[in-house]
Design an enzyme around this catalytic site. Structure first.
Site, PDB file in Angstrom:
ATOM      1  N   ARG A   1       0.995  -1.320   0.274  1.00 16.12           N
ATOM      2  CA  ARG A   1      -0.249  -0.115  -0.232  1.00 16.12           C
ATOM      3  C   ARG A   1       1.195   1.420   0.129  1.00 16.12           C
ATOM      4  NH1 ARG A   1      -2.728  -0.275   6.017  1.00 16.12           N
ATOM      5  NH2 ARG A   1      -0.386   0.239   6.702  1.00 16.12           N
TER       6      ARG A   1
ATOM      7  N   ASN B   1      -5.276   8.065   4.086  1.00 16.85           N
ATOM      8  CA  ASN B   1      -5.385   6.998   5.226  1.00 16.85           C
ATOM      9  C   ASN B   1      -3.600   7.348   5.466  1.00 16.85           C
ATOM     10  OD1 ASN B   1      -6.624   4.797   7.305  1.00 16.85           O
ATOM     11  ND2 ASN B   1      -4.246   3.903   6.241  1.00 16.85           N
ATOM     12  N   GLU B   2      -3.809   7.446   6.924  1.00 16.94           N
ATOM     13  CA  GLU B   2      -2.555   7.879   7.621  1.00 16.94           C
ATOM     14  C   GLU B   2      -1.549   8.344   7.093  1.00 16.94           C
ATOM     15  OE1 GLU B   2      -1.563   4.082   9.338  1.00 16.94           O
ATOM     16  OE2 GLU B   2      -2.971   4.909  10.915  1.00 16.94           O
TER      17      GLU B   2
ATOM     18  N   GLU C   1      -9.006   4.127  14.740  1.00 15.49           N
ATOM     19  CA  GLU C   1      -8.392   2.814  14.920  1.00 15.49           C
ATOM     20  C   GLU C   1      -7.940   2.735  16.226  1.00 15.49           C
ATOM     21  OE1 GLU C   1      -6.005   1.742  11.830  1.00 15.49           O
ATOM     22  OE2 GLU C   1      -6.793   2.831  10.004  1.00 15.49           O
TER      23      GLU C   1
ATOM     24  N   GLU D   1      -2.429  -8.334   7.026  1.00 21.08           N
ATOM     25  CA  GLU D   1      -2.534  -8.077   8.269  1.00 21.08           C
ATOM     26  C   GLU D   1      -3.698  -8.873   9.300  1.00 21.08           C
ATOM     27  OE1 GLU D   1      -3.584  -3.762   8.503  1.00 21.08           O
ATOM     28  OE2 GLU D   1      -1.067  -3.668   9.421  1.00 21.08           O
TER      29      GLU D   1
ATOM     30  N   PHE E   1      -3.691 -11.563  11.009  1.00 20.76           N
ATOM     31  CA  PHE E   1      -3.309 -11.757  12.891  1.00 20.76           C
ATOM     32  C   PHE E   1      -3.788 -10.814  13.734  1.00 20.76           C
ATOM     33  CE2 PHE E   1      -2.555 -15.301  10.426  1.00 20.76           C
ATOM     34  CZ  PHE E   1      -3.404 -16.364  11.373  1.00 20.76           C
ATOM     35  N   HIS E   2      -4.199  -9.600  12.773  1.00 22.67           N
ATOM     36  CA  HIS E   2      -4.312  -8.252  13.157  1.00 22.67           C
ATOM     37  C   HIS E   2      -5.483  -8.331  13.791  1.00 22.67           C
ATOM     38  CE1 HIS E   2      -4.974  -3.796  14.310  1.00 22.67           C
ATOM     39  NE2 HIS E   2      -3.844  -3.978  14.464  1.00 22.67           N
TER      40      HIS E   2
END
Ligand code: GLA
Length: 662
Positions: free
Chosen positions: A106, A144-145, A299, A347, A349-350
C-alpha cells in the site's frame, strides 16, 4: 443527545454479500453505530482507469443505512491499484537509494507526481458527488495515515520551488545549509536536489528542510481533497486519521488546522499500566492537536496488535479500559481497525471486532459490552466537528511539542544518539501520568498563558518566536522546566554561539559551556544521592542558582539542576537524564510551586482519574489499571446504574467508574 461513535473500518468488498447481512446484524447486536467504508477500496471502485463500479458500494451503504448505521466515507487514495502504476510509472515512489517501488503493498505513490494527484482528485470528486449528501454520511476520512515520502525528479523539482520561495536567493540557501562545509556550495538552482543516499553523513540543514518540504507536500495532497469534498459535500465534517507517533512525516498542528476535527489511530505498545500510560499519551496528543476540542479515535485494536515481529496480545478487558481512557481525554468516537478479520492478506492476524473464530468469542463479547458502555454515555458527545467550547479537559500543565523539534533531533552528527524527541517527551508525560496528572501538549509559540507549568524536554531547535514566547511566559509568572540540549539551534539548525541551550539561556540564567555525552551504562553522581545518566554538561550560572550539583565525573561540583527567578516566574534547567524517582520528585515540586492541585489526590501509579466536560455536563472517569484495589474519593452519580457516590470508594484491580458530576 449525540451518540459516541462506535464501530470501525468496514471493508465489505473483502466478503461475499451474504456475510454483509450477518455483519449488520452483529453490528446492531453490539451497538455499532458507525462504519468507516472505502479505506483502501480503490481497485474495487475504479478497477480500470476511469471506469467506476459503485454498485457494490451503493448496496453496502444502503444496507448499513437501513440498519441505522452511519458511515464515515474514506477516500481510497492511500493505495492506488496496479493499473495506476503500470500507466504512470513516473508517479511511483522512489527511495532515497534511488529504487523505484511498485504496487504490491500500500502507500505506493509519489505525492509530488501530477498523475497521482490527478487520479486522487478524480476518485475523490466521484465519491463526493455520489455520496456527499447521503443521509448515512457522518463525515469524511480523507486518505489513510498520510506519510509517504518520495525522492526522484518530480520531488527534486518541487523541492527546488519550495526552497526558492523560502530563501529567495541561492546565497541565502547556501548560508542556511552552511554549504562551505565539505564543498557543497551550490552555483545554480538546478544543482540542488533532495537529500538522497550519499557517501557519509547528509547535510543536516538540507535534511531538515526536506522534511519540512515533504510535510508541506502531504498537506497539499490533503488540501486537494478537502477542497473537493467541501465543495460537493459541505455539510459533512472532514478529517484524516493521524498515525500517532512512531514516525512523523507531517506536522500534526498544520493538519489539524486544515481539518474540521482531529482523528487519530492509536495502538498501545505494552500491556498493563505501561499500555495505559501510552494510551493516555496518545489521547492527550490528539486532544491537544485539536485545540482541546473533542476528537475521534479512528483506529485501535481490541487484541493482537501489529508492531513489527511479535504481535502484542492485550489482556482481557484492556480494550474497554483503553476506550474509556480515550473518552475521558476527549474522544467522541471509539472506532477500530477493523470490523471483521480477513482470512488472508498481510494483516490477517491483526485483531478486529469480529475475530477469525466468529462472534462466539471473548473479544466479540467485550465488543458488545463496550457498545453498551458507550451507549450509556450519550450525554458526553457533541455533534461531530462542532465547535464545542474548548477545552473538554482542563489542565494547567503543558509539554512542548513541535514537529521541527522531532525532525531536528533526528539530524546526523548530533553529540549523542539518545537526544531523540519522542522518547524524551513520552517520558515526561508518563512521569506526570504516574503522578495522576493530565497534561496538554502545546507549541511554544502558541498561547502559553493557559498554563502555569510548561515542560520543555528535548527541544533542540527554537525559532525566535518560540524563544520569546517561553521567556514572556516565565517573566509573566509562569513556571518552566527545560531539559538539556534544548534551544541549542536556531530554526536554520545553526548552533547559537556563546553557549549551548543558547536560545533559552537568558530565560534560564545559565551558560552551558561544555557538553559531556556519557558512555552507555555510565552515570554521574548528584549531590542529592541519586545519579544522572546519558548526558552531563558544564553549566555556568548567569543569574540562576544551582539546586542540585554534580558529585563526581567531569563536572564534579558544578551545577546539574538550576533555577532562575526571572520576572514573576521561575525557569529550571536539568542538565542530565534523571532516574524515574528523581524526575517524579522534580515534577511534583514544580507542580506544587505552580500551585497546581491534583483532580483526585489518590490518583497516580496506575489509578487514573480524569474530569471531562461533555455536551450535557461534566463526567469523572476513574480507572484502576493496576493489579491491586485502590481507594479513590469521587462525587457524582454513576453513569450506568444511577447510584450516588460521595466520598472514598474502593476500586478493584482493573475496575472503573464513570460518574456524572453534580
Ligand atoms: C494502521 C492502518 C490500518 C491497519 C492498522 C493495523 O493504523 O491505518 O489500515 O494497517 O494500522 O496495522
Amino acid at each position: 443527545m449525540t451518540a459516541i461513535l462506535f464501530g470501525g473500518d468496514y471493508n465489505p468488498e473483502q466478503w461475499p454479500e451474504d456475510v454483509w447481512h450477518e455483519d449488520v446484524r452483529l453490528m446492531r447486536d453490539a451497538g455499532v453505530n458507525t462504519a468507516t467504508v472505502g479505506v483502501f477500496s480503490w481497485s474495487s471502485i475504479e478497477p480500470t482507469e476511469g471506469r467506476f463500479t459503485f454498485d457494490w458500494l451503493d448496496r453496502a451503504i444502503t444496507l448499513l443505512h437501513e440498519n441505522g448505521i452511519g458511515i464515515i466515507l474514506a477516500t481510497p487514495t492511500a493505495s492506488p491499484p496496479p493499473w495506476f502504476s503500470i500507466a504512470h510509472p513516473e508517479a511511483l515512489p522512489t527511495t532515497a537509494e534511488g529504487v523505484r517501488l511498485i504496487h504490491g503493498s500500500r502507500d505506493t505513490y509519489n505525492p509530488a507526481a501530477p498523475a497521482y494527484r490527478a487520479a486522487a482528485a478524480r476518485i475523490t470528486e466521484e465519491l463526493a458527488a455520489r455520496y456527499g449528501a447521503h443521509p448515512a454520511l457522518r463525515g469524511w476520512h480523507l486518505h489513510n495515515e498520510y506519510g509517504t515520502v518520495s525522492f526522484g525528479a518530480e520531488v527534486d523539482a518541487r523541492f527546488r520551488d519550495w526552497l526558492e520561495r523560502k530563501y529567495g536567493s541561492l546565497g541565502a540557501l547556501n548560508r542556511a545549509w552552511h554549504t562551505t562545509f565539505w564543498s557543497q556550495g551550490y552555483a545554480s538552482w538546478e544543482q540542488v536536489v533532495a537529500p538522497q543516499a550519499t557517501q557519509y553523513l547528509r547535510n543536516p540543514g538540507q535534511l531538515l528542510d526536506f522534511k519540512r518540504f515533504s510535510a508541506a507536500l502531504l498537506l497539499e495532497c490533503y488540501q486537494d481533497q478537502i477542497d473537493i469534498v467541501r465543495r460537493l459535500s459541505p455539510d459533512a465534517p472532514v478529517t484524516t486519521n493521524f498515525m500517532l507517533p512512531s514516525w512523523l512525516h507531517y506536522d500534526p498542528w498544520a493538519f489539524a488546522s486544515a481539518s474540521d476535527l482531529v482523528a487519530v489511530d492509536h495502538y498501545v505498545d505494552a500491556r498493563g499500566v505501561e499500555g495505559a500510560a501510552h494510551a493516555a499519551f496518545g489521547a492527550d496528543l490528539a486532544r491537544s492537536f485539536g485545540g482541546g476540542r473533542p476528537w475521534l479515535l479512528m483506529e485501535q485494536a481490541m487484541n493482537l496488535t501489529m508492531r513489527g515481529g511479535r504481535l502484542l496480545a492485550k489482556e482481557p478487558g484492556a480494550g474497554m479500559r483503553t476506550s474509556l481512557q480515550h473518552v475521558a481525554r476527549g474522544a467522541d468516537g471509539i472506532l477500530f481497525f477493523q470490523w471483521r478479520t480477513a482470512p488472508a492478506g498481510a494483516e490477517a492476524f491483526h485483531s478486529t471486532m469480529v475475530p477469525h473464530v466468529g462472534p462466539d468469542s471473548r473479544v466479540f463479547r467485550e465488543v458488545r459490552e463496550l457498545g453498551q458502555l458507550l451507549g450509556a454515555l450519550d450525554g458526553v458527545a457533541s455533534p461531530l466537528g462542532s465547535s464545542t467550547p474548548a477545552p473538554v479537559v482542563t489542565t494547567r500543565v503543558a509539554i512542548a511539542w513541535s514537529a521541527d523539534a522531532w525532525w531536528a533531533a533526528d539530524s546526523p552528527g548530533l553529540p549523542a544518539p539518545d537526544l531523540d524527541f519522542l522518547p524524551a517527551v513520552r517520558r515526561v508525560h508518563r512521569a506526570l501520568w504516574m503522578l495522576g496528572r493530565t497534561a496538554d501538549f502545546v507549541r511554544l509559540d502558541d498561547d502559553l498563558d493557559r498554563y502555569d507549568l510548561v515542560l520543555v524536554p528535548s527541544h533542540c531547535i527554537a525559532s525566535d518566536a518560540e524563544a520569546a514566547a517561553l521567556d514572556g511566559f516565565v517573566r509573566g509568572g509562569g513556571h518552566a522546566i527545560v531539559w538539556y540540549f534544548s534551544g541549542t539551534f536556531d530554526d536554520e539548525l545553526h548552533v547559537e554561539l556563546g553557549g549551548y541551550t543558547g536560545r533559552f539561556a537568558e530565560t534560564l540564567g545559565i551558560r552551558v559551556e561544555e557538553l559531556h555525552p556519557l558512555e552507555d551504562g555510565e552515570s554521574v553522581a548528584l549531590d542529592t544521592g541519586t545519579n544522572g545518566a546519558r548526558w552531563a554538561e558544564t553549566v555556568r550560572l548567569r543569574g540562576a542558582e544551582a539546586t542540585v550539583r554534580y558529585a563526581d565525573g567531569p563536572t564534579c561540583g558544578e551545577p546539574a539542576i538550576t533555577v532562575h527567578r526571572h520576572g514573576d516566574g521561575t525557569a529550571r534547567y536539568v542538565s542530565t537524564c534523571l532516574p524515574d524517582d528523581a524526575l517524579a520528585a522534580l515534577l511534583e515540586a514544580s507542580l506544587a510551586e505552580a500551585g497546581i492541585e491534583p483532580d483526585a489526590p489518590e490518583a497516580g501509579d496506575g489509578l487514573e482519574v480524569v474530569r471531562r466536560s461533555g455536551a450535557d455536563g461534566t463526567y469523572v472517569v476513574a480507572i484502576n489499571h493496576g493489579a491491586t484495589a485502590r481507594t479513590v474519593t469521587l462525587h457524582g452519580v454513576d453513569a450506568f446504574d444511577g447510584s450516588r457516590v460521595a466520598g472514598p470508594i474502593e476500586l478493584a484491580a482493573r475496575a472503573f467508574r464513570v460518574l456524572r458530576a453534580q
